[in-house]
Design a protein around this motif. Sequence first.
Motif, PDB file in Angstrom:
ATOM      1  N   VAL A 161       0.820  -1.045   0.102  1.00 22.55           N
ATOM      2  CA  VAL A 161      -0.052   0.057   0.190  1.00 22.55           C
ATOM      3  C   VAL A 161       0.909   1.108   0.040  1.00 22.55           C
ATOM      4  N   THR A 162       0.494   2.457  -0.397  1.00 25.31           N
ATOM      5  CA  THR A 162       1.072   3.655  -0.264  1.00 25.31           C
ATOM      6  C   THR A 162       0.064   4.604   0.360  1.00 25.31           C
ATOM      7  N   GLY A 163       0.555   5.558   1.115  1.00 15.97           N
ATOM      8  CA  GLY A 163      -0.303   6.776   1.363  1.00 15.97           C
ATOM      9  C   GLY A 163      -1.188   6.180   2.446  1.00 15.97           C
ATOM     10  N   ALA A 164      -1.113   5.238   3.204  1.00 14.76           N
ATOM     11  CA  ALA A 164      -2.294   4.595   4.286  1.00 14.76           C
ATOM     12  C   ALA A 164      -2.075   5.264   5.471  1.00 14.76           C
ATOM     13  N   PRO A 165      -3.591   5.614   6.082  1.00 12.30           N
ATOM     14  CA  PRO A 165      -3.257   6.131   7.557  1.00 12.30           C
ATOM     15  C   PRO A 165      -2.817   5.347   8.460  1.00 12.30           C
ATOM     16  N   VAL A 166      -2.236   5.897   9.487  1.00 12.95           N
ATOM     17  CA  VAL A 166      -1.499   5.147  10.425  1.00 12.95           C
ATOM     18  C   VAL A 166      -2.048   5.084  11.874  1.00 12.95           C
ATOM     19  N   LEU A 167      -2.148   3.791  12.348  1.00 10.70           N
ATOM     20  CA  LEU A 167      -2.502   3.946  13.880  1.00 10.70           C
ATOM     21  C   LEU A 167      -1.309   3.874  14.766  1.00 10.70           C
ATOM     22  N   LEU A 168      -1.094   4.291  15.952  1.00  9.95           N
ATOM     23  CA  LEU A 168      -0.141   4.088  16.733  1.00  9.95           C
ATOM     24  C   LEU A 168      -0.633   3.514  17.974  1.00  9.95           C
ATOM     25  N   GLN A 169      -0.259   2.310  18.340  1.00  8.66           N
ATOM     26  CA  GLN A 169      -1.090   1.451  19.633  1.00  8.66           C
ATOM     27  C   GLN A 169       0.091   1.530  20.835  1.00  8.66           C
ATOM     28  N   VAL A 170      -0.268   2.034  21.720  1.00  6.42           N
ATOM     29  CA  VAL A 170       0.374   2.089  23.070  1.00  6.42           C
ATOM     30  C   VAL A 170      -0.201   1.077  24.218  1.00  6.42           C
TER      31      VAL A 170
END
Length: 410
Positions: A161-170
């Motif tokens: 994929v390119t330009g996908a939204p990102v999720l940061l999991q903590v």
Amino acid sequence: MQPNFLIRRAVQLGLAANALRPLRARSTSVPAFFAGWLTSELAPQFLALTAADTAVHLARHGVRDRSTQVGLGLAAATAVGLGASIRTGHGARDEIERALTEALGDDYAEELGRSDLGLPWSELALPFRMGAPDVQVDRNIAYAPGGKRFLLDVYRPSEPVTGAPVLLQVHGGAWVIGNKEEQGRPLMRYLARRGWVCVAINYPLSPAHRWPAHIVAAKQSLAWIRREIASYGGDPRFVAVTGGSAGGHLSALLALTQNDPALQPGFESIDTSVQAAAPHYGVYDFAATSGSPASKYRLESLLARRVFAPDRDPVSHLDDYIAASPLDRITSDAPPFFVIHGRDDSLVPVREAREFVRRLREKSKNPVAYAELAGAQHAFDVFTSVRSAHVVRGVARFLDHTYLQWKAAQ
């Protein structure tokens, strides 16, 4: 007499009762959590186990003795309790959907072009299976110097994929335990299948590392995302953040302290903004400024002793604790939030989330969704259950909608 059967049924009934009405005393909060959490989220499995155990016992021994007759009564009561837990877990679908329509509008699902309210039956059958053949995981990538506590994993679609939204999991763990493999995986797996790129991080743990090492590391991971995530297919301009418990605290604080130079030593110029936040059962009243007895007890028994340095007591250094408290860092610039909390949470009382949401809604110019889940304990989303499956799909709808709104504004 068949005392073992009677004991098993009595124990199971106690677990079912605690799942529906957890013990409230502070001294029993941890055992009440563990017992209630597993029983409520695995209620279908426990119901099947109760039925199978009872059927086997009847086939072998019949119903002639008194202990078996009493045990059958206990089994029936257990089945009623577990059935109630299953119904309550399934009710999360309506609770999540109501929260989203109230915050995003009645037509938000039409804007997405989907509602996605179904359940993943194959995953429910194997709730602890976390792998997925259509999700690629790049493991143990260093985002800053310092060893294993500064590693992250990237979850992404198996197809490029390119330009996908990102999720940061903590991850959570009271700032003293836990790692990136233990939490958030059902959500990351689901989002990666839908074209998102997800990042799960480790961060320094107390007491070996004292505050603010935890939030500084989380911001360092954001700096890594800004620099490197494009090479994994992600768009560094759109990053949402999530996490549970201590991870809920850190993800909320990340969203409320964007580009704060005091929390970015040595990388003050890096953009650490996030575009959405979805904290789960988070700790928001870090400094106990609300006056809540539970918050004050946590401050004195855990945070001041284990998380902050010994010379930073909350009496003479209250400002340090306030600076670490999401409840006290809310501004009108807060990004869209989706706050999720269990009504029966034994470790972080639900009133803490209610107050956080109330203050967010007072100040924030962006949507604030809030789902309060009946019957839910702490950590309800760690593995796949009826409730957590509804939550995962609801969080995905919130994030997708927020991403589309962000794209339209570019």
